[in-house]
Enzyme design. Structure first.
Site, PDB file in Angstrom:
ATOM      1  N   TRP A  50       6.764   2.746  57.226  1.00  0.00           N
ATOM      2  CA  TRP A  50       8.189   2.427  57.405  1.00  0.00           C
ATOM      3  C   TRP A  50       8.393   0.951  57.717  1.00  0.00           C
ATOM      4  O   TRP A  50       9.306   0.316  57.202  1.00  0.00           O
ATOM      5  CB  TRP A  50       8.820   3.309  58.493  1.00  0.00           C
ATOM      6  CG  TRP A  50       8.786   4.754  58.117  1.00  0.00           C
ATOM      7  CD1 TRP A  50       8.117   5.752  58.763  1.00  0.00           C
ATOM      8  CD2 TRP A  50       9.432   5.376  56.993  1.00  0.00           C
ATOM      9  NE1 TRP A  50       8.297   6.946  58.103  1.00  0.00           N
ATOM     10  CE2 TRP A  50       9.098   6.742  57.032  1.00  0.00           C
ATOM     11  CE3 TRP A  50      10.247   4.906  55.956  1.00  0.00           C
ATOM     12  CZ2 TRP A  50       9.558   7.657  56.077  1.00  0.00           C
ATOM     13  CZ3 TRP A  50      10.708   5.809  55.005  1.00  0.00           C
ATOM     14  CH2 TRP A  50      10.358   7.164  55.070  1.00  0.00           C
TER      15      TRP A  50
ATOM     16  N   ASP B  25      13.445  -0.270  64.786  1.00  0.00           N
ATOM     17  CA  ASP B  25      13.624   1.025  64.128  1.00  0.00           C
ATOM     18  C   ASP B  25      13.110   2.067  65.114  1.00  0.00           C
ATOM     19  O   ASP B  25      11.910   2.149  65.375  1.00  0.00           O
ATOM     20  CB  ASP B  25      12.811   1.033  62.827  1.00  0.00           C
ATOM     21  CG  ASP B  25      12.804   2.395  62.139  1.00  0.00           C
ATOM     22  OD1 ASP B  25      13.364   3.361  62.700  1.00  0.00           O
ATOM     23  OD2 ASP B  25      12.229   2.498  61.027  1.00  0.00           O
TER      24      ASP B  25
ATOM     25  N   LYS C 185      15.030  12.956  63.061  1.00  0.00           N
ATOM     26  CA  LYS C 185      13.777  13.188  63.778  1.00  0.00           C
ATOM     27  C   LYS C 185      14.050  13.738  65.177  1.00  0.00           C
ATOM     28  O   LYS C 185      13.355  14.621  65.634  1.00  0.00           O
ATOM     29  CB  LYS C 185      12.958  11.899  63.878  1.00  0.00           C
ATOM     30  CG  LYS C 185      12.806  11.132  62.576  1.00  0.00           C
ATOM     31  CD  LYS C 185      11.780  11.732  61.638  1.00  0.00           C
ATOM     32  CE  LYS C 185      11.884  11.246  60.206  1.00  0.00           C
ATOM     33  NZ  LYS C 185      11.822   9.807  60.005  1.00  0.00           N
TER      34      LYS C 185
HETATM   35  C1  LIG Z   1      11.823   8.851  58.735  1.00  0.00           C
HETATM   36  C2  LIG Z   1      11.774   7.416  59.083  1.00  0.00           C
HETATM   37  C3  LIG Z   1      12.493   6.447  58.349  1.00  0.00           C
HETATM   38  C4  LIG Z   1      13.289   6.788  57.105  1.00  0.00           C
HETATM   39  O1  LIG Z   1      14.445   7.417  57.439  1.00  0.00           O
HETATM   40  P1  LIG Z   1      15.525   7.825  56.320  1.00  0.00           P
HETATM   41  O2  LIG Z   1      16.663   8.258  57.149  1.00  0.00           O
HETATM   42  O3  LIG Z   1      14.911   8.902  55.500  1.00  0.00           O
HETATM   43  O4  LIG Z   1      15.822   6.624  55.505  1.00  0.00           O
HETATM   44  C5  LIG Z   1      12.422   5.141  58.775  1.00  0.00           C
HETATM   45  N1  LIG Z   1      11.707   4.782  59.857  1.00  0.00           N
HETATM   46  C6  LIG Z   1      11.013   5.679  60.585  1.00  0.00           C
HETATM   47  C7  LIG Z   1      10.252   5.227  61.781  1.00  0.00           C
HETATM   48  C8  LIG Z   1      11.026   7.016  60.215  1.00  0.00           C
HETATM   49  O5  LIG Z   1      10.336   7.922  60.940  1.00  0.00           O
END
Ligand SMILES: *Cc1c(COP(=O)(O)O)cnc(C)c1O
Length: 356
Positions: free
Chosen positions: A99, A166, A190
């Site tokens: 990511w 993030d 998540k």
């Molecule tokens: C799942 C995830 C993403 C991607 O998220 P989307 O909503 O599918 O774009 C980005 N960063 C992390 C750390 C993730 O776990």
């Protein structure tokens, strides 16, 4: 048989969230209409959006001067929205996984990006340390929890540069010193809500520093000015997020969550360390994620991987297959995961070893 939901995302949500959202889908706030068919401009839905934003601020103790947004497009859209809004001179990024690498790729389309350190050389199984962040960077981007590789930065870094994070997979899992961050963002699926919505916490003073003209939807200012209602927000996921936020508050907030999360992860890591059949993929204990516990069969028992998967599946474990770039197993232990499910997996590992 009881199912133990270890999926990495979309993933387990509190029953409170699922039940209340299901009820609102049938009859929203006493309107006699479904949450799915009510205007986002109705007073009932505006109240949901307002309360959700206020609860994010309350739970994370967000200081004055920050805005909370709920936007479509997932965390992946933030990979480009963020640099378009904040990157003028150069940005620094820490490459700790798939990511993070995707965030770097998108930021490079916008401006100069310095990758200050990377753990790619070792399949991202540690958090790099001892790197330097250029003092003239507009921001330093980190991925606090690396969902795929099971590593986590568990504290708010002090590096003399504004942080951007993030926090898709560990938001609300611990208290955060928001004042150190210009932006905190993530996909909700998540640890907060079903997929379809991203949360963004943005500092007012971080905005207005880039020279480029932005399309309306890309500009954080647009969404701030319209209270996340510039266009139609993902109403059902936002409603679900509000339920999870209420649940978190009722559970005692983020300090209480962190305590439980530490206890929960320890049950699994202790069993992995004790059990001769399994090894953790992240050697350094301090780097191990409290949200995604990754492990493989030890060399001696490699050929039993499928057998353990079947054994665990027969005992109700769901979603424990590791990501294809790591292999083995991944048990995601998000806020909503009860300790009993974690114990059930640890017990299955014990029983499997005893069978030998
Ligand atoms: C799942 C995830 C993403 C991607 O998220 P989307 O909503 O599918 O774009 C980005 N960063 C992390 C750390 C993730 O776990």
């Amino acid at each position: 048989m009881k199912k133990h939901n270890f999926y990495a995302g979309p993933s387990i949500l509190p029953q409170y969230t699922i039940k209340n959202t299901a009820e609102a889908v049938l009859n929203f706030a006493g309107t006699g209409l479904s949450l799915m068919e009510v205007s986002h401009r109705s007073k009932e839905f505006v109240a949901v959006m307002d309360e959700a934003q206020a609860l994010v601020k309350e739970l994370l103790d967000v200081p004055a001067g920050y805005h909370v947004l709920f936007l479509g497009g997932g965390a992946s859209s933030q990979f480009f929205m963020l640099p378009y809004n904040l990157l003028q001179n150069k940005a620094a990024y820490l490459n700790t996984g798939t990511w993070a690498a995707k965030a770097i790729k998108e930021a490079k389309l916008v401006g100069e990006v310095v990758e200050v350190a990377s753990s790619k050389d070792s399949n991202y199984n540690y958090i790099p340390k001892g790197y330097e962040v250029p003092a003239d960077a507009d921001y330093f981007h980190i991925t606090t929890n690396n969902t795929i590789f099971g590593t986590q930065i568990k504290e708010d870094l002090d590096l003399g540069v504004r942080l951007v994070a993030d926090m898709s997979s560990d938001i609300f899992s611990r208290p955060v010193d928001v004042s150190k961050y210009d932006v905190i963002y993530g996909g909700a699926q998540k640890n907060l809500a079903p997929s379809g919505v991203a949360f963004v916490i943005v500092r007012e003073d971080a905005l207005g520093k880039v020279e480029r003209t932005l399309p309306s939807m890309v500009d954080y200012r647009t969404h701030i000015d319209k209270g996340s209602m510039f266009n139609t927000p993902p109403c059902v996921p936002v409603y679900a997020a509000l339920q999870t936020l209420k649940w978190l508050k009722e559970k005692g907030g983020l300090a209480a969550m962190e305590k439980i999360n530490i206890e929960k992860a320890a049950v699994l890591y202790d069993e992995i360390d004790r059990n001769k059949m399994f090894v953790p993929t992240v050697p350094n204990e301090a780097d191990r994620s409290l949200m995604n516990v990754c492990f493989v069969m030890s060399d001696e028992y490699k050929e039993l991987e499928k057998d353990f998967f079947t054994f665990a599946t027969e005992r109700g474990m769901v979603g424990i297959k590791g990501h294809r770039s790591v292999g083995g197993f991944r048990a995601s232990t998000y806020n909503a995961m009860p300790k009993e499910s974690i114990q059930a997996l640890a017990d299955a590992m014990k029983e499997f070893e005893a069978k030998l």
